[in-house]
Design a protein around this motif. Structure first.
Motif, PDB file in Angstrom:
ATOM      1  N   ALA A  11       0.832  -1.204   0.000  1.00  0.00           N
ATOM      2  CA  ALA A  11       0.000   0.000   0.000  1.00  0.00           C
ATOM      3  C   ALA A  11       0.871   1.261   0.000  1.00  0.00           C
ATOM      4  CB  ALA A  11      -0.939  -0.007   1.204  1.00  0.00           C
ATOM      5  N   VAL A  12       1.916   1.273   0.817  1.00  0.00           N
ATOM      6  CA  VAL A  12       2.806   2.436   0.873  1.00  0.00           C
ATOM      7  C   VAL A  12       3.507   2.646  -0.467  1.00  0.00           C
ATOM      8  CG1 VAL A  12       4.938   3.307   1.902  1.00  0.00           C
ATOM      9  CG2 VAL A  12       3.145   2.396   3.369  1.00  0.00           C
ATOM     10  N   VAL A  13       4.021   1.576  -1.051  1.00  0.00           N
ATOM     11  CA  VAL A  13       4.716   1.698  -2.338  1.00  0.00           C
ATOM     12  C   VAL A  13       3.738   2.113  -3.435  1.00  0.00           C
ATOM     13  CG1 VAL A  13       6.041   0.448  -4.093  1.00  0.00           C
ATOM     14  CG2 VAL A  13       6.535   0.110  -1.671  1.00  0.00           C
ATOM     15  N   LEU A  14       2.500   1.634  -3.377  1.00  0.00           N
ATOM     16  CA  LEU A  14       1.487   2.041  -4.356  1.00  0.00           C
ATOM     17  C   LEU A  14       1.196   3.536  -4.246  1.00  0.00           C
ATOM     18  CD1 LEU A  14      -0.585   1.321  -6.542  1.00  0.00           C
ATOM     19  CD2 LEU A  14      -2.189   0.797  -4.697  1.00  0.00           C
ATOM     20  N   VAL A  15       1.016   4.027  -3.026  1.00  0.00           N
ATOM     21  CA  VAL A  15       0.761   5.461  -2.815  1.00  0.00           C
ATOM     22  C   VAL A  15       1.952   6.287  -3.299  1.00  0.00           C
ATOM     23  CG1 VAL A  15       0.461   7.224  -1.028  1.00  0.00           C
ATOM     24  CG2 VAL A  15      -0.919   5.146  -0.977  1.00  0.00           C
ATOM     25  N   LEU A  16       3.168   5.843  -2.983  1.00  0.00           N
ATOM     26  CA  LEU A  16       4.360   6.557  -3.438  1.00  0.00           C
ATOM     27  C   LEU A  16       4.471   6.544  -4.964  1.00  0.00           C
ATOM     28  CD1 LEU A  16       7.016   5.449  -0.808  1.00  0.00           C
ATOM     29  CD2 LEU A  16       5.912   7.684  -1.020  1.00  0.00           C
ATOM     30  N   THR A  17       4.126   5.432  -5.578  1.00  0.00           N
ATOM     31  CA  THR A  17       4.185   5.335  -7.034  1.00  0.00           C
ATOM     32  C   THR A  17       3.184   6.276  -7.685  1.00  0.00           C
ATOM     33  OG1 THR A  17       4.927   3.041  -6.930  1.00  0.00           O
ATOM     34  CG2 THR A  17       3.938   3.761  -8.996  1.00  0.00           C
ATOM     35  N   GLY A  19       1.635   8.899  -6.259  1.00  0.00           N
ATOM     36  CA  GLY A  19       1.969  10.273  -5.902  1.00  0.00           C
ATOM     37  C   GLY A  19       3.186  10.786  -6.647  1.00  0.00           C
ATOM     38  N   GLY A  20       4.226   9.985  -6.730  1.00  0.00           N
ATOM     39  CA  GLY A  20       5.430  10.394  -7.443  1.00  0.00           C
ATOM     40  C   GLY A  20       5.188  10.586  -8.920  1.00  0.00           C
ATOM     41  N   THR A  21       4.406   9.697  -9.512  1.00  0.00           N
ATOM     42  CA  THR A  21       4.101   9.821 -10.934  1.00  0.00           C
ATOM     43  C   THR A  21       3.262  11.063 -11.205  1.00  0.00           C
ATOM     44  OG1 THR A  21       4.218   7.430 -11.223  1.00  0.00           O
ATOM     45  CG2 THR A  21       3.004   8.655 -12.897  1.00  0.00           C
ATOM     46  N   LEU A  22       2.243  11.307 -10.383  1.00  0.00           N
ATOM     47  CA  LEU A  22       1.432  12.521 -10.556  1.00  0.00           C
ATOM     48  C   LEU A  22       2.268  13.774 -10.370  1.00  0.00           C
ATOM     49  CD1 LEU A  22      -1.908  11.542  -8.774  1.00  0.00           C
ATOM     50  CD2 LEU A  22      -1.521  11.874 -11.219  1.00  0.00           C
ATOM     51  N   ALA A  23       3.130  13.783  -9.368  1.00  0.00           N
ATOM     52  CA  ALA A  23       3.962  14.963  -9.105  1.00  0.00           C
ATOM     53  C   ALA A  23       4.894  15.254 -10.266  1.00  0.00           C
ATOM     54  CB  ALA A  23       4.757  14.752  -7.814  1.00  0.00           C
ATOM     55  N   VAL A  24       5.562  14.248 -10.784  1.00  0.00           N
ATOM     56  CA  VAL A  24       6.512  14.488 -11.867  1.00  0.00           C
ATOM     57  C   VAL A  24       5.787  14.884 -13.151  1.00  0.00           C
ATOM     58  CG1 VAL A  24       6.776  12.146 -12.804  1.00  0.00           C
ATOM     59  CG2 VAL A  24       8.714  13.683 -12.780  1.00  0.00           C
ATOM     60  N   TRP A  25       4.595  14.360 -13.378  1.00  0.00           N
ATOM     61  CA  TRP A  25       3.854  14.722 -14.586  1.00  0.00           C
ATOM     62  C   TRP A  25       3.235  16.116 -14.468  1.00  0.00           C
ATOM     63  CZ3 TRP A  25       2.987  12.409 -19.373  1.00  0.00           C
ATOM     64  CH2 TRP A  25       3.705  11.219 -19.583  1.00  0.00           C
ATOM     65  N   CYS A  26       2.961  16.567 -13.266  1.00  0.00           N
ATOM     66  CA  CYS A  26       2.376  17.905 -13.078  1.00  0.00           C
ATOM     67  C   CYS A  26       3.432  19.002 -13.054  1.00  0.00           C
ATOM     68  CB  CYS A  26       1.567  17.951 -11.784  1.00  0.00           C
ATOM     69  SG  CYS A  26       0.033  17.022 -11.866  1.00  0.00           S
ATOM     70  N   PHE A  27       4.601  18.725 -12.526  1.00  0.00           N
ATOM     71  CA  PHE A  27       5.570  19.778 -12.268  1.00  0.00           C
ATOM     72  C   PHE A  27       6.798  19.772 -13.174  1.00  0.00           C
ATOM     73  CE2 PHE A  27       3.455  19.136  -8.083  1.00  0.00           C
ATOM     74  CZ  PHE A  27       2.757  20.342  -8.072  1.00  0.00           C
ATOM     75  N   HIS A  28       6.918  18.815 -14.065  1.00  0.00           N
ATOM     76  CA  HIS A  28       8.068  18.767 -14.962  1.00  0.00           C
ATOM     77  C   HIS A  28       7.595  18.577 -16.397  1.00  0.00           C
ATOM     78  CE1 HIS A  28      11.157  18.753 -11.891  1.00  0.00           C
ATOM     79  NE2 HIS A  28      10.407  17.906 -11.207  1.00  0.00           N
ATOM     80  N   ASP A  29       8.257  19.273 -17.318  1.00  0.00           N
ATOM     81  CA  ASP A  29       7.867  19.192 -18.729  1.00  0.00           C
ATOM     82  C   ASP A  29       8.684  18.182 -19.529  1.00  0.00           C
ATOM     83  OD1 ASP A  29       5.915  21.104 -18.432  1.00  0.00           O
ATOM     84  OD2 ASP A  29       7.268  22.764 -18.905  1.00  0.00           O
ATOM     85  N   GLY A  30       9.826  17.791 -19.012  1.00  0.00           N
ATOM     86  CA  GLY A  30      10.707  16.907 -19.762  1.00  0.00           C
ATOM     87  C   GLY A  30      10.178  15.485 -19.837  1.00  0.00           C
ATOM     88  N   PRO A  31      10.016  14.939 -21.044  1.00  0.00           N
ATOM     89  CA  PRO A  31       9.503  13.567 -21.174  1.00  0.00           C
ATOM     90  C   PRO A  31      10.464  12.518 -20.624  1.00  0.00           C
ATOM     91  CG  PRO A  31      10.148  14.423 -23.321  1.00  0.00           C
ATOM     92  CD  PRO A  31      10.255  15.561 -22.345  1.00  0.00           C
ATOM     93  N   VAL A  37      11.153   8.600 -14.193  1.00  0.00           N
ATOM     94  CA  VAL A  37      10.694   8.479 -12.797  1.00  0.00           C
ATOM     95  C   VAL A  37       9.505   7.530 -12.727  1.00  0.00           C
ATOM     96  CG1 VAL A  37       9.637   9.733 -10.873  1.00  0.00           C
ATOM     97  CG2 VAL A  37      11.608  10.704 -12.065  1.00  0.00           C
ATOM     98  N   SER A  38       8.556   7.687 -13.646  1.00  0.00           N
ATOM     99  CA  SER A  38       7.382   6.803 -13.648  1.00  0.00           C
ATOM    100  C   SER A  38       7.788   5.347 -13.829  1.00  0.00           C
ATOM    101  CB  SER A  38       6.409   7.211 -14.756  1.00  0.00           C
ATOM    102  OG  SER A  38       5.954   8.519 -14.549  1.00  0.00           O
ATOM    103  N   GLY A  39       8.717   5.100 -14.738  1.00  0.00           N
ATOM    104  CA  GLY A  39       9.175   3.734 -14.984  1.00  0.00           C
ATOM    105  C   GLY A  39       9.860   3.116 -13.782  1.00  0.00           C
ATOM    106  N   VAL A  40      10.726   3.885 -13.124  1.00  0.00           N
ATOM    107  CA  VAL A  40      11.417   3.375 -11.937  1.00  0.00           C
ATOM    108  C   VAL A  40      10.418   3.073 -10.822  1.00  0.00           C
ATOM    109  CG1 VAL A  40      13.011   4.019 -10.088  1.00  0.00           C
ATOM    110  CG2 VAL A  40      13.630   4.437 -12.461  1.00  0.00           C
ATOM    111  N   LEU A  41       9.447   3.962 -10.628  1.00  0.00           N
ATOM    112  CA  LEU A  41       8.451   3.736  -9.573  1.00  0.00           C
ATOM    113  C   LEU A  41       7.572   2.523  -9.874  1.00  0.00           C
ATOM    114  CD1 LEU A  41       7.436   7.419  -8.768  1.00  0.00           C
ATOM    115  CD2 LEU A  41       8.821   5.875  -7.364  1.00  0.00           C
TER     116      LEU A  41
END
Length: 91
Positions: A11-17, A19-31, A37-41
């Motif tokens: 559950a913790v790793v799912l929430v981090l995955t 949350g981390g994916t949403l954060a990087v997609w919202c705040f960074h423009d670089g594909p 980051v999404s792939g590693v998570l």
């Protein structure tokens, strides 16, 4: 199926995955950063789920069988030998 001991960790790793994916997609423009980051998570989540999996097992029935623990293989069966004397116990 996940073992009950892994529910919290998964559950913790799912929430981090998520949350981390949403954060990087919202705040960074670089594909590269987004997909990296999404792939590693996602790989981390996959590893965690695989680690805590609990598959259904069927144990073979029979009188002359040796069952290996943890999905392993029994490669050798022999009498134990005491290290100090080099003689089998009870011999």
């Amino acid at each position: 199926m996940i073992t009950r001991y892994g529910y919290g960790v998964v559950a913790v790793v799912l929430v981090l995955t998520v949350g981390g994916t949403l954060a990087v997609w919202c705040f960074h423009d670089g594909p590269v950063l987004r997909y990296g980051v999404s792939g590693v998570l996602v790989l981390l989540l996959g590893f965690t789920v695989n680690f805590f999996r609990d598959p259904e097992r069927t144990t073979p029935q029979g009188d002359d069988l040796v069952i290996a623990p943890a999905d392993g293989r029994v490669i050798d069966i022999r009498e134990p030998v005491e290290q100090a004397t080099g003689v089998a116990p009870g011999a």
